[in-house]
Scaffold this motif. Structure first.
Motif, PDB file in Angstrom:
ATOM      1  N   TRP A 121      70.516  36.323  10.738  1.00  0.00           N
ATOM      2  CA  TRP A 121      71.408  36.847   9.701  1.00  0.00           C
ATOM      3  C   TRP A 121      71.777  38.308   9.988  1.00  0.00           C
ATOM      4  O   TRP A 121      72.930  38.707   9.857  1.00  0.00           O
ATOM      5  CB  TRP A 121      70.739  36.720   8.332  1.00  0.00           C
ATOM      6  N   PHE A 122      70.803  39.111  10.373  1.00  0.00           N
ATOM      7  CA  PHE A 122      71.055  40.538  10.629  1.00  0.00           C
ATOM      8  C   PHE A 122      71.490  40.808  12.068  1.00  0.00           C
ATOM      9  O   PHE A 122      72.081  41.860  12.349  1.00  0.00           O
ATOM     10  CB  PHE A 122      69.799  41.359  10.307  1.00  0.00           C
ATOM     11  N   ALA A 123      71.206  39.884  12.983  1.00  0.00           N
ATOM     12  CA  ALA A 123      71.635  40.059  14.382  1.00  0.00           C
ATOM     13  C   ALA A 123      72.150  38.703  14.877  1.00  0.00           C
ATOM     14  O   ALA A 123      71.428  37.965  15.555  1.00  0.00           O
ATOM     15  CB  ALA A 123      70.463  40.550  15.237  1.00  0.00           C
ATOM     16  N   PRO A 124      73.389  38.326  14.528  1.00  0.00           N
ATOM     17  CA  PRO A 124      73.911  36.978  14.823  1.00  0.00           C
ATOM     18  C   PRO A 124      73.859  36.586  16.292  1.00  0.00           C
ATOM     19  O   PRO A 124      73.727  35.398  16.619  1.00  0.00           O
ATOM     20  CB  PRO A 124      75.366  37.059  14.336  1.00  0.00           C
ATOM     21  N   TYR A 129      69.985  32.989  21.823  1.00  0.00           N
ATOM     22  CA  TYR A 129      68.747  33.003  22.594  1.00  0.00           C
ATOM     23  C   TYR A 129      67.933  31.725  22.369  1.00  0.00           C
ATOM     24  O   TYR A 129      67.096  31.363  23.190  1.00  0.00           O
ATOM     25  CB  TYR A 129      67.879  34.205  22.200  1.00  0.00           C
ATOM     26  N   PHE A 130      68.163  31.089  21.228  1.00  0.00           N
ATOM     27  CA  PHE A 130      67.335  29.933  20.850  1.00  0.00           C
ATOM     28  C   PHE A 130      68.091  28.600  20.941  1.00  0.00           C
ATOM     29  O   PHE A 130      67.482  27.573  21.205  1.00  0.00           O
ATOM     30  CB  PHE A 130      66.827  30.105  19.414  1.00  0.00           C
ATOM     31  N   LEU A 131      69.397  28.618  20.666  1.00  0.00           N
ATOM     32  CA  LEU A 131      70.184  27.386  20.711  1.00  0.00           C
ATOM     33  C   LEU A 131      71.355  27.544  21.660  1.00  0.00           C
ATOM     34  O   LEU A 131      71.898  28.646  21.831  1.00  0.00           O
ATOM     35  CB  LEU A 131      70.699  27.029  19.303  1.00  0.00           C
ATOM     36  N   ASP A 132      71.748  26.434  22.254  1.00  0.00           N
ATOM     37  CA  ASP A 132      72.881  26.444  23.166  1.00  0.00           C
ATOM     38  C   ASP A 132      74.180  26.695  22.387  1.00  0.00           C
ATOM     39  O   ASP A 132      74.330  26.257  21.248  1.00  0.00           O
ATOM     40  CB  ASP A 132      72.951  25.093  23.890  1.00  0.00           C
TER      41      ASP A 132
END
Length: 322
Positions: A121-124, A129-132
């Motif tokens: 939320w604060f760093a879209p 980094y986690f999902l393609d």
């Protein structure tokens, strides 16, 4: 006293009563000691229920008590309807008995979901980094108003109902099976699902065109699906921990007793999963039901389910019957 010792101590009494019940009716009523045997049988049933022995044992004793009562007084003992007793008493009681595992598995799911949700939320940009990127874009396109309001039609809803049942059951099964292997895989599976939920929810909530479509879709079926998934993990972890630490009982006996305790939880998880699939296919995705109705229904489902598992089966009569 362990259940095995309890059974060995009273086996002679139960065998004697069983032989009397299987014999001639006239002989039973003529035996002077039959009423006293009946009273001792009732005492063993009360002790078994008070000490929380396995449902298999308490059910067996309850049947014997019912048969003795009928032979002595000519009427049947009133027993609560088995399904009703299991659903409204035993199921929530067994869930509360595993509150430590439930707390742990909740932390692994909600902790990761809320933590990563706040981060994205604060760093879209951290979402990638986690999902393609293709997966995130696919989620965005699914919940756009243009495609969301079209609906799937009756045939599509039935098709998706089957898919949701299969998909949700497979997740529950993996979580349960992961718990059997000492509990760690179950926690990782819950953390992975929490990660996906937290990131997707945060990304779609930040976009006004997908925010309400997403939350109105997930709030109702999510209550049943997530709680069912957590319960499947708890059931698996209990079996896994029993393998590691069987206590004074043999590992086989401890595993048998643990499986008796978690069986209602596992079946309850399956029922919750099925209900979730029904709502997901026919209610949450319907373009004819307003978002406000879905929000109200979803809120009622969450509150109702939590209240049920907190308060159901707590009456004095329910505790004695369980």
């Amino acid at each position: 006293m362990k259940q095995k010792q309890f059974e060995a101590h009273h086996e002679a009494l139960w065998t004697s009563i069983q032989e009397i019940l299987n014999g001639d009716k006239k002989t039973q009523t003529q035996r002077d000691d039959f009423p006293s045997l009946y009273r001792r049988l009732c005492q063993t049933l009360a002790l078994a229920q008070q000490r929380g022995y396995s449902p298999a044992l308490t059910d067996h004793l309850q049947i014997l008590v019912g048969r003795c009562h009928q032979r002595l007084y000519g009427v049947k003992v009133e027993r609560s309807f088995t399904l009703h007793r299991w659903l409204f008493q035993e199921f929530p009681q067994r869930v509360r008995a595993e509150w430590k595992l439930l707390l742990l598995i909740n932390l692994s799911f909600w902790g990761v979901a809320l933590g990563l949700g706040c981060l994205v939320w604060f760093a879209p940009e951290t979402a990638y980094y986690f999902l393609d990127s293709s997966e995130i874009e696919h989620m965005r396109s699914m919940y756009q108003s243009a495609s969301f309001k079209e609906g799937r039609g009756a045939v599509g809803d039935f098709g998706m109902f089957g898919f949701y049942v299969w998909n949700n059951v497979s997740i529950d099964f993996r979580t349960f099976a992961g718990g059997i292997f000492f509990g760690v895989p179950a926690l990782l599976i819950m953390a992975f699902n929490g990660m996906q939920m937290g990131i997707v929810a945060s990304v779609l909530s930040a976009d006004p065109s997908t925010r309400h479509n997403f939350w109105s879709f997930v709030i109702t079926h999510g209550s049943f699906e997530i709680i069912g998934m957590l319960f499947a993990g708890v059931a698996g972890m209990r079996l896994g921990l029993t393998v590691i630490a069987p206590g004074r009982a043999s590992r086989r006996q401890a595993l048998y007793e643990a499986s008796q305790r978690v069986f209602p939880i596992l079946i309850g998880a399956a029922i919750l999963t099925f209900i979730a699939a029904f709502f997901e296919a026919f209610f949450c995705a319907s373009p004819n039901i307003s978002a406000n109705v879905k929000y109200i229904t979803g809120t009622c489902c969450w509150i109702g389910l939590i209240a049920f598992f907190v308060f159901a089966g707590r009456s004095k009569g329910a505790r004695h019957a369980a």
